[in-house]
Design an enzyme around this catalytic site. Structure first.
Site, PDB file in Angstrom:
ATOM      1  N   GLU A   1       0.777  -1.133  -0.003  1.00 52.71           N
ATOM      2  CA  GLU A   1      -0.030  -0.142   0.137  1.00 52.71           C
ATOM      3  C   GLU A   1       0.989   1.352   0.036  1.00 52.71           C
ATOM      4  O   GLU A   1       0.559   2.109  -0.662  1.00 52.71           O
ATOM      5  CB  GLU A   1      -1.015  -0.046   1.166  1.00 52.71           C
TER       6      GLU A   1
ATOM      7  N   HIS B   1     -10.253  -6.613   8.167  1.00 52.94           N
ATOM      8  CA  HIS B   1     -10.982  -6.296   7.044  1.00 52.94           C
ATOM      9  C   HIS B   1     -12.293  -5.700   6.929  1.00 52.94           C
ATOM     10  O   HIS B   1     -12.863  -5.797   6.013  1.00 52.94           O
ATOM     11  CB  HIS B   1     -10.773  -7.825   6.310  1.00 52.94           C
TER      12      HIS B   1
END
Length: 502
Positions: free
Chosen positions: A237, A307
Site C-alpha cells: 500500500e 478487513h
C-alpha cells in the site's frame, strides 16, 4: 540515493546492522547497487549520471549508497556525546568542502584567488537572503488557512453558513441513464475517465484482468486500455500511494485502489503526511490530485477485525484530504468523477454492502459537487443524518416508521470533507430532532462532530438532544452472530428514534 552518514538519530549504523554495504542489497531486487564516496562530488556525479541514463533507457532503477560521516548531531545544535569523538574530530578536519577545495587547487582547476571570489559571492548571497528573511514581517493570521485546499471554502473551519451555493447536476433525459449496480457504476465511471482523459491512470492490487479487482470493479479495463494505464501492483500500500503521489506531481491523475479500508493503516504516512500536506508545505506550488478508492467490508459477514473497519474519522481529522462516502450508484459516479478531477487528494469510501444494489446512473459525464448533501426522503418529525451503507438502514427504518405515523427526513451527507453544514442546519431546524447514523464505531466517530455542530448552532431549537447511533467499541468480530450485535440494526435504530418522538 541513500546518504549513509553512519547514524540514525542517536543509534549508530554499526549497532543496528551487520551489513557493511547497503548497496549489495539491491541485487536481491535484480538492479545495480553502487557504493560511492559521499564526500566526493565528482564520484556522486558520475554514479548519478550513469543511473539516470540507465533509467531513461528503460533499464530500471539503480540504488546508490553514498557513504560519508555525520559532522554534527542529528539536527543543528543537537548534542554529540553519543558519537565516536575521535571519528567525529577526524571527519570535521577532513570535511567534504575542505577536501574538494584542496582538490580544485591541486588539480589546477581553480586558483586560490578564484575560489575566494566564489566564496565571497556565495557568502554575500546567503547574507542577503538571511537579511530579507529577518526583515520580513511574520505571517499574519489570515495566512493560516492558505493552501490547505485549492478552495478555502472547502475547509470545515471556514465554511460560513450560507456561503456555499452548490447544486446537483440535473439528469435532463433519463433515457441517457442505465439501471446498473453500485459496482458496475465504479467500472463505468473509471472507463469513462480513462476514455476521455489520457492523464487518468489506475493503480492497485489485482486490478488487471483476468482478476479485474477483488469485486470485479475494474474488470475489462486493463484489456481495453492496457497495463500502462491500468497498472496492477504488488501488495504494498505504501508503494501504491507513493507512486500515485509522484505520478500526480508529474501531471497525471492517478486513481489508486486500497483494496480494504483497514489497509489504509499501512500507508497512512503517505496519505496524511505527504498527499495531504504537500500543497500547504509548498505554499500552493505543489498539489496532489490523486483519488484513493477503498472498500469498507464490514457488516456483510465474516471478514473479521482486520478487513471490516470504517476509518473515515482518521481521514477527516487530517487537514488536506477530501473524503466522500456515496450511498447510491448515481452518487458513486457523480462523486467519484468529481474526485478524479479535483485538484486535491480525495478518498472515496465505498461500501461492500452496497456493491450489488442497483439504480439509475447517467451514462456520460456526471459530477456532483463535493460538499453537497442530499435529501433522500423528506419528513417533518425527525432527521436521520447518515452516509455510506448506513443510508440503506435509514431508508428501511424511515419507511417502517412511516407506517406508524412518524415522518422521518433522511439527509445523506455524501461528502464528509467538505461538509454541507447548510443542509444540516436547514433540515434539523425544520424537524427539531436529529439522529446521526453511521457504521463506524460510535465513540469518537464522525457523528460526534455533527452532533456538536448541531448543538452549537441549534441548541435552543432542539426538542431533544441529538442522538448518535454507531457500532460498538470492539474490534469487529469474525462470527456473523457477534458481528450482528456490533453494528447498528434496524430494530435498535427504531427504538432510539421512538424515544426522541415520545
Amino acid at each position: 540515493l541513500c546518504q549513509n552518514n553512519q547514524y540514525a538519530e542517536y543509534t549508530s549504523y554499526s549497532e543496528s546492522t551487520r551489513s557493511k554495504n547497503l548497496a549489495k542489497r539491491a541485487h536481491a531486487y535484480e538492479m545495480p547497487g553502487v557504493q560511492v564516496d559521499g564526500t566526493d562530488p565528482v564520484a556522486i556525479y558520475h554514479a548519478g549520471k550513469e543511473a539516470i541514463a540507465r533509467a531513461k533507457d528503460n533499464k530500471g532503477p539503480t540504488f546508490i549508497e553514498a557513504t560519508c560521516e555525520r559532522l554534527q548531531g542529528h539536527a543543528f545544535g543537537s548534542d554529540e556525546d553519543h558519537m565516536d569523538q575521535n571519528r567525529l574530530s577526524e571527519a570535521k578536519n577532513n570535511s567534504p568542502l575542505k577536501k574538494f577545495r584542496e582538490r580544485l587547487i591541486t588539480e589546477n582547476i581553480l586558483s586560490e584567488e578564484e575560489i575566494k571570489k566564489i566564496e565571497i559571492a556565495a557568502t554575500a548571497e546567503i547574507d542577503a537572503a538571511a537579511k530579507v528573511a529577518e526583515s520580513s514581517p511574520p505571517p499574519k493570521e489570515d495566512e493560516l488557512y492558505q493552501d490547505v485546499f485549492e478552495n478555502h471554502q472547502d475547509i470545515p473551519d471556514l465554511g460560513k453558513l450560507g456561503s456555499r451555493v452548490l447544486v446537483d447536476p440535473e439528469i435532463i433525459n433519463e433515457e441517457d441513464s442505465e439501471n446498473i449496480t453500485y459496482c458496475q457504476a465504479i467500472t463505468q465511471t473509471l472507463e469513462y475517465a480513462l476514455e476521455s482523459d489520457d492523464s487518468v491512470i489506475l493503480m492497485g492490487e489485482d486490478i488487471a484482468d483476468p482478476a479485474g479487482g477483488v469485486v470485479k470493479a475494474t474488470y475489462g479495463l486493463s484489456s481495453k486500455f492496457g497495463l500502462e494505464r491500468v497498472r496492477p501492483t504488488p501488495i504494498s500500500e505504501q508503494a501504491i500511494i507513493g507512486a500515485a503521489i509522484g505520478a500526480s506531481m508529474a501531471g497525471l491523475r492517478p486513481v489508486a485502489e486500497i483494496m480494504v479500508n483497514d489497509f489504509l493503516g499501512v500507508c497512512m504516512d503517505q496519505v496524511t503526511n505527504h498527499a495531504a500536506k504537500l500543497r500547504y508545505m509548498s505554499g500552493g506550488k505543489t498539489n496532489v490530485p490523486i483519488t484513493i478508492r477503498t472498500m469498507i467490508a464490514g457488516n456483510v459477514g465474516s471478514f473479521g477485525a482486520q478487513h471490516s473497519q470504517s476509518l473515515e474519522a482518521w481521514l477527516t481529522h487530517s487537514p488536506g484530504i477530501k473524503v466522500v462516502a456515496p450511498g447510491t450508484p448515481k452518487d458513486l459516479k457523480g462523486l467519484l468523477l468529481s474526485c478524479i478531477y479535483d485538484e486535491d487528494p480525495c478518498v472515496v469510501m465505498e461500501s461492500m454492502g452496497l456493491y450489488f444494489g442497483s439504480g439509475l446512473v447517467p451514462k456520460e459525464d456526471y459530477r456532483i459537487p463535493l460538499g453537497k448533501a442530499d435529501i433522500k426522503k423528506s419528513g417533518s418529525d425527525l432527521t436521520i443524518i447518515t452516509y455510506g451503507a448506513a443510508l440503506l438502514n435509514a431508508i428501511e427504518v424511515a419507511n417502517d416508521l412511516e407506517q406508524e405515523g412518524i415522518s422521518v427526513e433522511i439527509l445523506d451527507l455524501r461528502s464528509l470533507v467538505p461538509l454541507d453544514k447548510d443542509a444540516i442546519i436547514e433540515s434539523v431546524s425544520k424537524t427539531k430532532r436529529a439522529v446521526i447514523l453511521h457504521g463506524a464505531i460510535r465513540f469518537c466517530g464522525f457523528g460526534a462532530e455533527i452532533a456538536s455542530f448541531i448543538h452549537e448552532n441549534l441548541h435552543s431549537d432542539l426538542i431533544k438532544p441529538v442522538t448518535r447511533i454507531g457500532s460498538a467499541y470492539t474490534p469487529i468480530p469474525f462470527a456473523k452472530e457477534l458481528e450482528n450485535y456490533h453494528f447498528p440494526n434496524n430494530d435498535n435504530i427504531k427504538l432510539q428514534i421512538k424515544s426522541l418522538i415520545e
